[in-house]
Design a protein around this motif. Structure first.
Motif, PDB file in Angstrom:
ATOM      1  N   ILE A  75       0.839  -1.204   0.000  1.00  0.00           N
ATOM      2  CA  ILE A  75       0.000   0.000   0.000  1.00  0.00           C
ATOM      3  C   ILE A  75       0.871   1.251   0.000  1.00  0.00           C
ATOM      4  CG2 ILE A  75      -1.587   1.376   1.407  1.00  0.00           C
ATOM      5  CD1 ILE A  75      -3.089  -0.788   0.086  1.00  0.00           C
ATOM      6  N   CYS A  76       1.918   1.256   0.807  1.00  0.00           N
ATOM      7  CA  CYS A  76       2.808   2.421   0.880  1.00  0.00           C
ATOM      8  C   CYS A  76       3.408   2.744  -0.485  1.00  0.00           C
ATOM      9  CB  CYS A  76       3.928   2.174   1.884  1.00  0.00           C
ATOM     10  SG  CYS A  76       3.432   2.283   3.616  1.00  0.00           S
ATOM     11  N   HIS A  77       3.852   1.727  -1.200  1.00  0.00           N
ATOM     12  CA  HIS A  77       4.486   1.975  -2.493  1.00  0.00           C
ATOM     13  C   HIS A  77       3.479   2.483  -3.528  1.00  0.00           C
ATOM     14  CE1 HIS A  77       8.525   0.752  -1.502  1.00  0.00           C
ATOM     15  NE2 HIS A  77       8.060  -0.358  -0.939  1.00  0.00           N
ATOM     16  N   VAL A  78       2.246   1.989  -3.453  1.00  0.00           N
ATOM     17  CA  VAL A  78       1.215   2.527  -4.351  1.00  0.00           C
ATOM     18  C   VAL A  78       0.965   3.999  -4.037  1.00  0.00           C
ATOM     19  CG1 VAL A  78      -1.233   2.412  -4.956  1.00  0.00           C
ATOM     20  CG2 VAL A  78       0.111   0.313  -4.804  1.00  0.00           C
ATOM     21  N   LEU A  79       0.886   4.331  -2.759  1.00  0.00           N
ATOM     22  CA  LEU A  79       0.675   5.728  -2.383  1.00  0.00           C
ATOM     23  C   LEU A  79       1.808   6.614  -2.898  1.00  0.00           C
ATOM     24  CD1 LEU A  79      -0.562   5.263   1.303  1.00  0.00           C
ATOM     25  CD2 LEU A  79      -1.953   5.856  -0.681  1.00  0.00           C
ATOM     26  N   LEU A  80       3.044   6.177  -2.673  1.00  0.00           N
ATOM     27  CA  LEU A  80       4.185   6.974  -3.114  1.00  0.00           C
ATOM     28  C   LEU A  80       4.188   7.123  -4.634  1.00  0.00           C
ATOM     29  CD1 LEU A  80       6.972   5.565  -0.776  1.00  0.00           C
ATOM     30  CD2 LEU A  80       5.940   7.838  -0.661  1.00  0.00           C
ATOM     31  N   ASP A  81       3.878   6.052  -5.337  1.00  0.00           N
ATOM     32  CA  ASP A  81       3.850   6.117  -6.801  1.00  0.00           C
ATOM     33  C   ASP A  81       2.819   7.129  -7.299  1.00  0.00           C
ATOM     34  OD1 ASP A  81       5.798   4.183  -6.958  1.00  0.00           O
ATOM     35  OD2 ASP A  81       4.428   2.547  -7.431  1.00  0.00           O
ATOM     36  N   ASN A  82       1.791   7.369  -6.484  1.00  0.00           N
ATOM     37  CA  ASN A  82       0.728   8.290  -6.883  1.00  0.00           C
ATOM     38  C   ASN A  82       0.831   9.653  -6.200  1.00  0.00           C
ATOM     39  OD1 ASN A  82      -1.440   6.823  -8.698  1.00  0.00           O
ATOM     40  ND2 ASN A  82      -0.723   5.301  -7.215  1.00  0.00           N
ATOM     41  N   GLY A  83       1.961   9.915  -5.572  1.00  0.00           N
ATOM     42  CA  GLY A  83       2.183  11.230  -4.982  1.00  0.00           C
ATOM     43  C   GLY A  83       1.370  11.513  -3.750  1.00  0.00           C
ATOM     44  N   ILE A  84       0.986  10.465  -3.019  1.00  0.00           N
ATOM     45  CA  ILE A  84       0.191  10.612  -1.799  1.00  0.00           C
ATOM     46  C   ILE A  84       1.087  10.366  -0.592  1.00  0.00           C
ATOM     47  CG2 ILE A  84      -1.786   9.714  -0.502  1.00  0.00           C
ATOM     48  CD1 ILE A  84      -2.906   8.749  -3.234  1.00  0.00           C
ATOM     49  N   GLY A  85       1.058  11.255   0.379  1.00  0.00           N
ATOM     50  CA  GLY A  85       1.878  11.110   1.564  1.00  0.00           C
ATOM     51  C   GLY A  85       1.433   9.940   2.427  1.00  0.00           C
ATOM     52  N   ILE A  86       2.388   9.363   3.149  1.00  0.00           N
ATOM     53  CA  ILE A  86       2.114   8.216   4.015  1.00  0.00           C
ATOM     54  C   ILE A  86       2.107   8.654   5.468  1.00  0.00           C
ATOM     55  CG2 ILE A  86       2.961   5.978   4.845  1.00  0.00           C
ATOM     56  CD1 ILE A  86       4.464   5.756   2.140  1.00  0.00           C
ATOM     57  N   GLU A  87       1.055   8.291   6.168  1.00  0.00           N
ATOM     58  CA  GLU A  87       1.050   8.317   7.631  1.00  0.00           C
ATOM     59  C   GLU A  87       1.188   6.870   8.085  1.00  0.00           C
ATOM     60  OE1 GLU A  87      -1.492  11.980   9.413  1.00  0.00           O
ATOM     61  OE2 GLU A  87      -2.646  10.211   8.853  1.00  0.00           O
ATOM     62  N   ALA A  88       2.306   6.532   8.707  1.00  0.00           N
ATOM     63  CA  ALA A  88       2.547   5.160   9.135  1.00  0.00           C
ATOM     64  C   ALA A  88       1.907   4.926  10.490  1.00  0.00           C
ATOM     65  CB  ALA A  88       4.044   4.881   9.207  1.00  0.00           C
ATOM     66  N   GLY A  89       0.913   4.030  10.536  1.00  0.00           N
ATOM     67  CA  GLY A  89       0.232   3.717  11.781  1.00  0.00           C
ATOM     68  C   GLY A  89       0.962   2.622  12.525  1.00  0.00           C
ATOM     69  N   LEU A  90       1.494   2.960  13.712  1.00  0.00           N
ATOM     70  CA  LEU A  90       2.304   2.034  14.501  1.00  0.00           C
ATOM     71  C   LEU A  90       1.566   1.696  15.781  1.00  0.00           C
ATOM     72  CD1 LEU A  90       5.717   3.893  14.036  1.00  0.00           C
ATOM     73  CD2 LEU A  90       4.680   2.150  12.548  1.00  0.00           C
ATOM     74  N   THR A  91       1.041   0.481  15.843  1.00  0.00           N
ATOM     75  CA  THR A  91       0.273   0.035  17.002  1.00  0.00           C
ATOM     76  C   THR A  91       1.126  -0.783  17.958  1.00  0.00           C
ATOM     77  OG1 THR A  91      -1.760   0.009  15.699  1.00  0.00           O
ATOM     78  CG2 THR A  91      -1.766  -1.310  17.705  1.00  0.00           C
ATOM     79  N   LEU A  92       2.110  -1.499  17.425  1.00  0.00           N
ATOM     80  CA  LEU A  92       2.955  -2.398  18.201  1.00  0.00           C
ATOM     81  C   LEU A  92       4.425  -2.166  17.846  1.00  0.00           C
ATOM     82  CD1 LEU A  92       0.858  -5.643  17.655  1.00  0.00           C
ATOM     83  CD2 LEU A  92       1.031  -4.353  19.806  1.00  0.00           C
ATOM     84  N   PRO A  93       5.346  -2.573  18.712  1.00  0.00           N
ATOM     85  CA  PRO A  93       6.766  -2.442  18.376  1.00  0.00           C
ATOM     86  C   PRO A  93       7.142  -3.127  17.066  1.00  0.00           C
ATOM     87  CG  PRO A  93       6.529  -2.864  20.714  1.00  0.00           C
ATOM     88  CD  PRO A  93       5.156  -3.003  20.121  1.00  0.00           C
ATOM     89  N   LEU A 116       4.410   9.850  11.586  1.00  0.00           N
ATOM     90  CA  LEU A 116       4.352   8.537  12.217  1.00  0.00           C
ATOM     91  C   LEU A 116       3.277   8.577  13.290  1.00  0.00           C
ATOM     92  CD1 LEU A 116       8.168   7.807  12.664  1.00  0.00           C
ATOM     93  CD2 LEU A 116       6.721   7.427  10.647  1.00  0.00           C
ATOM     94  N   LEU A 117       2.293   7.692  13.173  1.00  0.00           N
ATOM     95  CA  LEU A 117       1.182   7.664  14.116  1.00  0.00           C
ATOM     96  C   LEU A 117       1.472   6.630  15.204  1.00  0.00           C
ATOM     97  CD1 LEU A 117      -1.802   7.613  11.573  1.00  0.00           C
ATOM     98  CD2 LEU A 117      -0.524   9.595  12.450  1.00  0.00           C
ATOM     99  N   LEU A 118       1.676   7.088  16.413  1.00  0.00           N
ATOM    100  CA  LEU A 118       1.813   6.197  17.560  1.00  0.00           C
ATOM    101  C   LEU A 118       0.414   6.004  18.116  1.00  0.00           C
ATOM    102  CD1 LEU A 118       4.640   7.392  17.020  1.00  0.00           C
ATOM    103  CD2 LEU A 118       5.050   7.335  19.480  1.00  0.00           C
ATOM    104  N   GLU A 119      -0.147   4.819  17.886  1.00  0.00           N
ATOM    105  CA  GLU A 119      -1.556   4.604  18.191  1.00  0.00           C
ATOM    106  C   GLU A 119      -1.771   3.238  18.862  1.00  0.00           C
ATOM    107  OE1 GLU A 119      -3.449   5.490  14.481  1.00  0.00           O
ATOM    108  OE2 GLU A 119      -2.454   3.865  13.404  1.00  0.00           O
ATOM    109  N   PRO A 120      -1.331   3.131  20.120  1.00  0.00           N
ATOM    110  CA  PRO A 120      -1.517   1.863  20.836  1.00  0.00           C
ATOM    111  C   PRO A 120      -2.995   1.563  21.039  1.00  0.00           C
ATOM    112  CG  PRO A 120      -0.932   3.613  22.366  1.00  0.00           C
ATOM    113  CD  PRO A 120      -0.780   4.192  20.983  1.00  0.00           C
ATOM    114  N   ASP A 121      -3.329   0.275  21.051  1.00  0.00           N
ATOM    115  CA  ASP A 121      -4.751  -0.063  21.198  1.00  0.00           C
ATOM    116  C   ASP A 121      -5.087  -0.686  22.544  1.00  0.00           C
ATOM    117  OD1 ASP A 121      -3.652  -2.572  20.921  1.00  0.00           O
ATOM    118  OD2 ASP A 121      -4.777  -3.113  19.124  1.00  0.00           O
ATOM    119  N   GLU A 122      -4.151  -0.665  23.491  1.00  0.00           N
ATOM    120  CA  GLU A 122      -4.473  -1.148  24.833  1.00  0.00           C
ATOM    121  C   GLU A 122      -5.539  -0.256  25.464  1.00  0.00           C
ATOM    122  OE1 GLU A 122      -0.280  -2.536  24.023  1.00  0.00           O
ATOM    123  OE2 GLU A 122      -1.415  -0.684  23.749  1.00  0.00           O
TER     124      GLU A 122
END
Length: 244
Positions: free
Chosen positions: A116-134, A152-158
């Motif tokens: 998904i990230c590479h498709v976004l980059l290929d189309n000029g769309i910025g990436i917000e990386a959702g990080l739920t776990l280490p 970078l989205l730090l988004e724990p789900d605990e």
């Protein structure tokens, strides 16, 4: 610092009286949130029946309405897997977006995140990386994409704040080791929404608030709408001198 308004997320129709679903409702809610202090918007485009959609026409309609109401404000969308579980179809739909958001969130805990990230980059769309776990942070670092993310989205789900913050600390340690310079946004969900927002302010991180994350104000009362949630976040930021 940035306060991003997450206007609807995956909430079911009827979950809140002011939950915006249609392009017109998203536009009005976005305008009110920006007036209340939001500097960016995150939306989940919907079909006419209120269900989530990655269909190009649905995405384009939502983006056009929101951008008309909020000129110059960055607008992002989701790529969450459960809105379209078939990865091949999800990739095809994202490739087919004729109207492109400024950024899109990618959950690194989901299969296909790198594709998904590479498709976004290929189309000029910025990436917000959702990080739920280490492990999500490890994947991001190993992929070499950390430096190409807008945020970078730090988004724990605990569901408990202490456990959520422990996960955040583990993610931060990995990002610090990798010397990642991308801006960090910290947010919680439901019971951890307001404690993690306050923690984001203390750490100087960006944050987000809206009906996607919580339906209630810090005192537990039902929020009137997204704008009231954003206004409360801005008040809290202002008290600490974080937002002027």
């Amino acid at each position: 610092m940035l306060i991003k308004a997450c206007l609807n997320g995956g909430r079911e129709p009827g979950a809140h009286p002011a939950l915006p679903l249609s392009p017109g409702e998203l536009a009005a809610a976005g305008r009110e949130a920006v007036d209340a202090g939001a500097g960016a918007l995150h939306i989940h485009p919907r079909r006419a029946d209120g269900s989530q959609s990655f269909e190009p026409d649905d995405v384009a309609a939502a983006l056009a309405a929101v951008r008309a109401a909020c000129p110059g404000v960055p607008v992002g969308v989701t790529t969450i897997a459960w809105a379209e579980p078939d990865l091949a179809r999800r990739l095809a739909l994202v490739r087919g977006w004729t109207s492109r958001p400024d950024f899109a969130s990618v959950n690194f805990c989901e299969d296909g995140a790198l594709e998904i990230c590479h498709v976004l980059l290929d189309n000029g769309i910025g990436i917000e990386a959702g990080l739920t776990l280490p492990n999500d942070a490890r994947l991001l670092i190993e992929s070499g994409l950390a430096g190409r993310c807008v945020r970078l989205l730090l988004e724990p789900d605990e569901p408990e704040t202490a456990a959520a913050l422990a996960t955040v600390a583990a993610i931060e340690a990995l990002l610090d080791t990798a010397s990642s310079q991308a801006p960090r946004l910290l947010h919680g969900m439901e019971a951890t929404t307001w404690p993690l927002l306050d923690e984001a302010l203390r750490r100087g991180y960006d944050t987000r608030i809206g009906l996607e994350d919580t339906l209630t104000l810090p005192d537990g009362s039902l929020a009137r709408d997204n704008a009231q949630l954003v206004a409360e976040a801005r008040v809290r930021a202002g008290r600490g001198g974080y937002f002027r």
